[in-house]
Design a protein around this motif. Structure first.
Motif, PDB file in Angstrom:
ATOM      1  N   VAL A 166      49.778  47.250  30.887  1.00 11.79           N
ATOM      2  CA  VAL A 166      49.674  47.039  32.342  1.00 11.79           C
ATOM      3  C   VAL A 166      49.431  48.323  33.111  1.00 11.79           C
ATOM      4  O   VAL A 166      49.382  48.295  34.351  1.00 11.79           O
ATOM      5  N   ALA A 192      47.979  50.923  35.337  1.00 13.19           N
ATOM      6  CA  ALA A 192      46.949  50.691  36.350  1.00 13.19           C
ATOM      7  C   ALA A 192      45.652  51.427  36.049  1.00 13.19           C
ATOM      8  O   ALA A 192      44.561  50.973  36.433  1.00 13.19           O
ATOM      9  N   ARG A 209      44.658  45.485  32.603  1.00 13.88           N
ATOM     10  CA  ARG A 209      44.820  44.574  33.724  1.00 13.88           C
ATOM     11  C   ARG A 209      43.481  44.011  34.196  1.00 13.88           C
ATOM     12  O   ARG A 209      42.434  44.639  34.070  1.00 13.88           O
ATOM     13  N   THR A 210      43.567  42.817  34.762  1.00 13.45           N
ATOM     14  CA  THR A 210      42.437  42.215  35.469  1.00 13.45           C
ATOM     15  C   THR A 210      42.893  41.969  36.907  1.00 13.45           C
ATOM     16  O   THR A 210      43.952  42.443  37.322  1.00 13.45           O
ATOM     17  N   ARG A 224      44.010  39.349  37.876  1.00 12.42           N
ATOM     18  CA  ARG A 224      45.089  38.379  37.731  1.00 12.42           C
ATOM     19  C   ARG A 224      46.386  39.064  37.333  1.00 12.42           C
ATOM     20  O   ARG A 224      46.380  40.044  36.573  1.00 12.42           O
ATOM     21  N   ARG A 225      47.502  38.576  37.793  1.00  7.16           N
ATOM     22  CA  ARG A 225      48.802  39.063  37.367  1.00  7.16           C
ATOM     23  C   ARG A 225      48.990  38.770  35.878  1.00  7.16           C
ATOM     24  O   ARG A 225      48.673  37.679  35.390  1.00  7.16           O
ATOM     25  N   VAL A 226      49.494  39.744  35.136  1.00 10.87           N
ATOM     26  CA  VAL A 226      49.760  39.552  33.719  1.00 10.87           C
ATOM     27  C   VAL A 226      50.974  38.639  33.562  1.00 10.87           C
ATOM     28  O   VAL A 226      51.989  38.801  34.250  1.00 10.87           O
ATOM     29  N   THR A 248      45.092  39.432  30.863  1.00 16.01           N
ATOM     30  CA  THR A 248      44.655  40.745  30.396  1.00 16.01           C
ATOM     31  C   THR A 248      43.211  40.666  29.907  1.00 16.01           C
ATOM     32  O   THR A 248      42.674  39.582  29.682  1.00 16.01           O
ATOM     33  N   ARG A 249      42.607  41.831  29.711  1.00 17.40           N
ATOM     34  CA  ARG A 249      41.206  41.848  29.266  1.00 17.40           C
ATOM     35  C   ARG A 249      41.033  41.194  27.902  1.00 17.40           C
ATOM     36  O   ARG A 249      39.991  40.594  27.621  1.00 17.40           O
TER      37      ARG A 249
END
Length: 498
Positions: A276, A278, A283-284, A286-288, A437-438
């Motif tokens: 996570v 930054a 991260r995308t 969207r919230r993980v 996540t990616r």
């Protein structure tokens, strides 16, 4: 048994027995009979319990255990002739022909001789199949009560064959079918113990992943040697320690060297800190979040539970992404319109219980297109979410209540406890994966069995399949969050049946 179960059973006393007197009982031999008898007796002879073996064996399919036939004879003797109170002294059966799945067999006993001094009866036994072919014959010696014994029929518990994990095994097969371009290349982070190494290798042997072991090479090889695991087919990327292994695996995922990650023997927060980050993480928009996929015996479909591993006290905005992530996972698993239950302690909005306010707001956000792809309802208590009877008893009008595919927990504590209760008290089998996540992140527990690790890898495969995109959730800004909260005034009292 073809005949209806009587209200009571009564024996034929010794003085009333006559030579030639007979009684029969019919029963169709089913697959459930074969599995139940094997489970109860512990007889795992593949001829009577292993379909794959039996298919190519002598009789080309499962056959009845000889003791199943003996038990059928025992039912005739113990309930019909001579009946209740009869004591078995000696018995013999000769098996003449196999009984296969679907055969209808008739077990008959006939009084062949009487011994008055001990009140003993010799019974001739004949068992035929539906074609009239004799499949077994024998002689039983029994001691018969002097006076008639009449007893009400004992109510026996229903026998339910439980096959924990069957739906997760089907999920693994579904994932195999989704592999268009070979197994999913997966970074296995800091696998320095037998459990994490073995789980990854089993998933590889199942054809789901190609593991790349990332961590201290000497520790990985020492663990493999101790566990007698051959690592020669797999690549090892050496790092100094677990923290470096997590960072390296994330970097490999960012550059596309691997398409998924799998937790090994390191703390979850250490791995997730790298995921996570930054600047360098995965991260995308969207919230993980995390979702458990739970195979509960007796339920037709798998249950999804989120979030029970990542977000401790999610606010409304985080819950929106948690819901959307779970819906997208359900889509990847083949459920086009999952039913989502937003859980709380009660099924009505109560300002004193914040989770009920969030549940109502999430439902309105779905109405306005801020959450898509699923059918939401909430707040719902757990019983109302999974039991139609409970929902109907409380008069809840809802297409989700009692039929939920996805359960959204109010917070991590309640979600985690619910998952573990289902696993350890209800014999549920559990897999899990990190979402938003990616690349998918398989977040296994040290207590997870190998099957759970393989099923979790299957989830990663399905999420990585073509069409399983990680699209950002529709975000409407703070004004839309406020509008959702204002909706609560019109949602204070859930409509109920009169």
């Amino acid at each position: 048994m073809n005949d209806p179960t009587p209200a009571s059973i009564e024996s034929v006393p010794f003085g009333a027995l006559k030579i030639g007197q007979s009684a029969c009982l019919q029963r169709r031999f089913t697959h459930d009979d074969a599995m139940a008898f094997a489970a109860i007796s512990g007889d795992l002879n593949p001829a009577v319990a292993d379909e794959d073996y039996a298919r190519d064996a002598l009789f080309h399919g499962l056959v009845a255990n000889g003791m199943w036939l003996a038990a059928l004879v025992g039912a005739v003797v113990g309930t019909r002739l001579p009946g209740p109170g009869t004591i078995y002294l000696d018995q013999s059966l000769r098996f003449l022909h196999p009984v296969s799945i679907g055969d209808e067999v008739s077990a008959c006993v006939r009084v062949a001789a009487l011994r008055a001094e001990q009140h003993d009866a010799e019974l001739a036994v004949d068992i035929h199949n539906q074609g009239g072919q004799r499949v077994a014959e024998g002689r039983w010696l029994v001691r018969v009560p002097e006076a008639a014994v009449r007893r009400p029929v004992t109510r026996l518990p229903a026998v339910q064959l439980r096959d924990p994990g069957a739906k997760l095994r089907a999920l693994i097969e579904q994932a195999r079918a989704a592999l268009d371009d070979g197994p999913l290349v997966t970074a296995v982070v800091h696998a320095v113990d037998e459990v994490s190494l073995g789980g990854a290798v089993l998933a590889a042997q199942a054809g789901l992943i190609t593991p790349v072991f990332v961590g201290p090479e000497h520790k990985i090889r020492a663990a493999a040697e101790a566990a007698h695991i051959d690592l020669s087919p797999y690549r090892i990327v050496a790092t100094e320690h677990s923290h470096a292994a997590a960072a390296q695996a994330v970097a490999m995922a960012r550059e596309g060297t691997v398409r998924a990650m799998m937790k090994g023997s390191l703390h979850t927060d250490e791995l997730m800190h790298a995921v996570v980050d930054a600047q360098t993480g995965l991260r995308t928009a969207r919230r993980v979040s995390h979702a458990f996929v739970i195979d509960v015996v007796g339920r037709e479909r798998l249950l999804l539970l989120s979030d029970a591993a990542v977000n401790v006290l999610p606010d409304l905005e985080a819950k929106r992404d948690i819901v959307q992530n779970a819906i997208d996972l359900a889509h990847a698993m083949g459920n086009a319109e999952p039913k989502v239950a937003i859980l709380s302690a009660v099924e009505t909005v109560n300002p004193k219980i914040p989770s009920t306010l969030d549940a109502a707001a999430l439902c309105k956000m779905a109405d306005r297109g801020q959450i898509t792809g699923g059918l939401l309802d909430g707040p719902l208590a757990f019983d109302n979410a999974v039991s139609l009877r409970a929902a109907q008893t409380k008069g809840i009008v809802s297409p989700v209540a009692g039929l939920a595919d996805i359960l959204i927990a109010p917070d991590l504590e309640s979600g985690n406890m619910l998952a573990k209760q289902l696993e350890y008290l209800a014999d549920a089998k559990v897999a899990g994966v990190v979402l938003g996540t990616r690349v998918p992140v398989v977040l296994t527990s040290r207590a997870d069995l190998p099957d759970a690790r393989i099923a979790s890898c299957a989830l990663a495969v399905l999420l990585s399949a073509p069409g399983a995109t990680h699209r950002p959730a529709p975000h409407g800004g703070q004004e839309n969050l406020g509008a959702a909260r204002r909706f609560l005034e019109s949602h204070q009292n859930r409509k109920k049946l009169g």
